[in-house]
Design a protein around this motif. Structure first.
Motif, PDB file in Angstrom:
ATOM      1  N   GLN A  29       0.820  -1.296  -0.051  1.00 35.22           N
ATOM      2  CA  GLN A  29      -0.137  -0.033   0.084  1.00 35.22           C
ATOM      3  C   GLN A  29       0.980   1.381   0.047  1.00 35.22           C
ATOM      4  O   GLN A  29       0.497   2.043  -0.395  1.00 35.22           O
ATOM      5  N   ALA A  32       2.079   1.571  -3.409  1.00 40.81           N
ATOM      6  CA  ALA A  32       1.109   2.145  -4.436  1.00 40.81           C
ATOM      7  C   ALA A  32       0.634   3.785  -4.064  1.00 40.81           C
ATOM      8  O   ALA A  32       0.408   4.532  -4.924  1.00 40.81           O
ATOM      9  N   HIS A  33       0.702   4.250  -2.837  1.00 42.97           N
ATOM     10  CA  HIS A  33       0.501   5.611  -2.635  1.00 42.97           C
ATOM     11  C   HIS A  33       1.717   6.407  -2.783  1.00 42.97           C
ATOM     12  O   HIS A  33       1.338   7.556  -2.892  1.00 42.97           O
ATOM     13  N   LEU A  37       2.207   4.442 -10.148  1.00 47.09           N
ATOM     14  CA  LEU A  37       1.787   2.843 -10.499  1.00 47.09           C
ATOM     15  C   LEU A  37       0.798   3.053 -11.720  1.00 47.09           C
ATOM     16  O   LEU A  37      -0.079   3.952 -11.666  1.00 47.09           O
ATOM     17  N   LYS A  38       0.970   1.993 -12.567  1.00 48.55           N
ATOM     18  CA  LYS A  38      -0.150   2.139 -13.562  1.00 48.55           C
ATOM     19  C   LYS A  38      -1.493   1.748 -13.080  1.00 48.55           C
ATOM     20  O   LYS A  38      -1.894   0.660 -12.297  1.00 48.55           O
ATOM     21  N   GLN A  39      -2.307   2.666 -13.078  1.00 50.18           N
ATOM     22  CA  GLN A  39      -3.706   2.645 -12.623  1.00 50.18           C
ATOM     23  C   GLN A  39      -4.950   2.796 -13.417  1.00 50.18           C
ATOM     24  O   GLN A  39      -4.856   3.902 -14.358  1.00 50.18           O
ATOM     25  N   VAL A  40      -5.955   2.164 -13.636  1.00 50.16           N
ATOM     26  CA  VAL A  40      -7.130   2.540 -14.373  1.00 50.16           C
ATOM     27  C   VAL A  40      -8.485   2.924 -13.626  1.00 50.16           C
ATOM     28  O   VAL A  40      -8.988   4.173 -14.057  1.00 50.16           O
ATOM     29  N   SER A  41      -8.676   2.321 -12.850  1.00 48.19           N
ATOM     30  CA  SER A  41     -10.060   2.685 -11.888  1.00 48.19           C
ATOM     31  C   SER A  41     -10.030   3.108 -10.695  1.00 48.19           C
ATOM     32  O   SER A  41     -10.896   3.482  -9.832  1.00 48.19           O
ATOM     33  N   ILE A  42      -8.593   2.838 -10.164  1.00 46.25           N
ATOM     34  CA  ILE A  42      -8.064   3.196  -9.121  1.00 46.25           C
ATOM     35  C   ILE A  42      -7.173   4.403  -8.916  1.00 46.25           C
ATOM     36  O   ILE A  42      -6.301   4.272  -9.678  1.00 46.25           O
ATOM     37  N   GLN A  43      -7.178   5.498  -8.113  1.00 48.12           N
ATOM     38  CA  GLN A  43      -6.056   6.615  -8.171  1.00 48.12           C
ATOM     39  C   GLN A  43      -5.920   6.713  -6.577  1.00 48.12           C
ATOM     40  O   GLN A  43      -6.821   7.118  -5.778  1.00 48.12           O
ATOM     41  N   TYR A  44      -4.500   6.575  -6.242  1.00 48.08           N
ATOM     42  CA  TYR A  44      -4.153   6.711  -4.938  1.00 48.08           C
ATOM     43  C   TYR A  44      -3.980   8.049  -4.543  1.00 48.08           C
ATOM     44  O   TYR A  44      -3.220   8.516  -5.207  1.00 48.08           O
TER      45      TYR A  44
END
Length: 92
Positions: A29, A32-33, A37-44
């Motif tokens: 986590q 990720a924060h 990172l490659k993200q599509v439907s999640i944005q940290y």
């Protein structure tokens, strides 16, 4: 040193493995924060507070040290994890 009965050793092993998995989840986590990172439907939301990050890392290191001491004291064996098998488990 006290020897744990074999029929109870699995409980100590499971506790150690579960705790280490949770610590690993926290580390993931943080990655990720803190890293793009490659993200599509999640944005940290990015963590911008370096002091907070340093404190978190210090606490994680302390927890890993306690876990290492627990594993030595209760003779918890190292579990080898196969990447392909772990991906298959997560996929199911």
């Amino acid at each position: 040193m006290y020897k744990i009965p074999e029929n109870q050793q699995h409980v100590f092993n499971a506790v150690a493995y579960m705790i280490e998995k949770k610590l690993l989840d926290i580390q993931l986590q943080l990655i990720a924060h803190h890293n793009p990172l490659k993200q599509v439907s999640i944005q940290y939301d990015p963590i911008k507070d370096e002091q907070l990050l340093n404190k978190i890392h210090e606490k994680l290191n302390a927890l890993y040290q306690l876990l290492a001491e627990f594993c030595v004291a209760y003779q918890v064996p190292i579990q080898t994890v196969n990447f392909k098998k772990e991906l298959n488990v997560k996929a199911n």
